[in-house]
Enzyme design. Sequence first.
Site, mmCIF file in Angstrom:
data_model
loop_
_atom_site.group_PDB
_atom_site.id
_atom_site.type_symbol
_atom_site.label_atom_id
_atom_site.label_comp_id
_atom_site.label_asym_id
_atom_site.label_seq_id
_atom_site.Cartn_x
_atom_site.Cartn_y
_atom_site.Cartn_z
ATOM 1 C CG ASP A 155 -13.308 -10.324 26.019
ATOM 2 O OD1 ASP A 155 -12.140 -10.522 24.612
ATOM 3 O OD2 ASP A 155 -14.060 -9.924 26.225
ATOM 4 C CE1 TYR A 160 -15.174 -6.433 30.990
ATOM 5 C CE2 TYR A 160 -14.889 -8.581 29.843
ATOM 6 C CZ TYR A 160 -15.716 -7.692 30.437
ATOM 7 O OH TYR A 160 -15.280 -6.719 28.921
ATOM 8 C CE LYS A 185 -11.445 -7.843 27.353
ATOM 9 N NZ LYS A 185 -12.301 -8.296 27.925
ATOM 10 C CG HIS A 218 -10.447 -3.387 30.154
ATOM 11 N ND1 HIS A 218 -10.610 -4.255 31.671
ATOM 12 C CD2 HIS A 218 -11.176 -3.659 29.758
ATOM 13 C CE1 HIS A 218 -12.068 -4.892 30.820
ATOM 14 N NE2 HIS A 218 -11.695 -3.810 29.903
#
Length: 384
Positions: A155, A160, A185, A218
Amino acid sequence: MLGQHKYETIDVDVKSPRTHAHFSVHVKCASGDRLEGFARDFNGEGKTCQIGQPVPFCRAQSVAVKPSFPVPGPANKLTATRSTVLRQGLLLAASPMTARAAYSQAHSAAVTSSVTLRTGAQIPAVGLGVFLARSGKETYNAVLSSLKLGYRHVDTARMYGNEADVGKAVRDSGIPREEVFVTSKLFDVDWGHEAATDAIKHSLATLGMQHLDLMLMHHPGQRRGRKETWQALEAAHKQGLCRSIGVSNFGIGHLEQLLQYATVVPAVNQIELSPFLQRKELVDYCRGQGIALEAYSPLCKATKLRHPVITKVASRHKVTSAQVLVRWSLQKGFIPLPKSVKADRQATNIDVFGFELDQEDMDMLDKLECHGVTAWDPISQDPV
């Protein structure tokens, strides 16, 4: 011959009265030893039978095979082959003192236990989260080690900044792409149909993949553009770019609003869940809509590992506090996403199929509810 024991393989015939399907479990043991099979259903009811006899159960959750008395010498090292029953997500284990040894050989099959999403896709029951894993070697090595350990679910997210490392690790692992479930996301900087469409394509290019197994919004984010973003996800789903689509950090109000215009119901709502943050009303609502629940921060960012109730339950089962928290999520029907960049902790976090929390354990853990948010909280903070 091994020592003074002649080893042979014995089959356990496991039959489901609901489907009449048979699963064969193979146990290598010293000849002449008496073994017993044990099956447990989702209601926690178990039945015992001798090896070679059908094990009656409904909706089997786990199957354990254990000696009916201590097995001397080398026979303590029972081994389990990767059999059909393991591929079905059922765990074969030896006696309590050898369960870990058997699990170490069978865990890569056991972790293929999966949940069926409303799209029909199979999502592995435990995933690796990579939030806050630094881009570059840290994320790459973390994902690569997890895949070697048997994880088949990673994930990540656009925000990120480590999608490229996730994609490279998946490719370098040598595991076929179809066997690894990858989620990303969209953050609200990409809200709007055109921006979201571009962001989806950018994530795919960064990952070096032709499709995502799951793409999420998200968080609810700002109201403006939320509808158009979901419609962009629906279009990507229709095109096969995102095999399943869903949301993260959506509360009941956010979901009710989305379902007014959605033509595709979210397959997943990924939210923070733990014994300290159970969100029962939201969980019940999602289940009523057929929306699977993923649990991020199931380990409470390691802030509760020394809680006396957690350590008490862990001690009873001779496991770690982290394993108790992951197992709680699984028994609640959630899909936990424990995060670690260290291989030894990753291995511990998936070693959760060889034990089961009983009702007393679950009751104690359920009483820990205190709305213990450890991360951000868009569910209550983002506008409906």
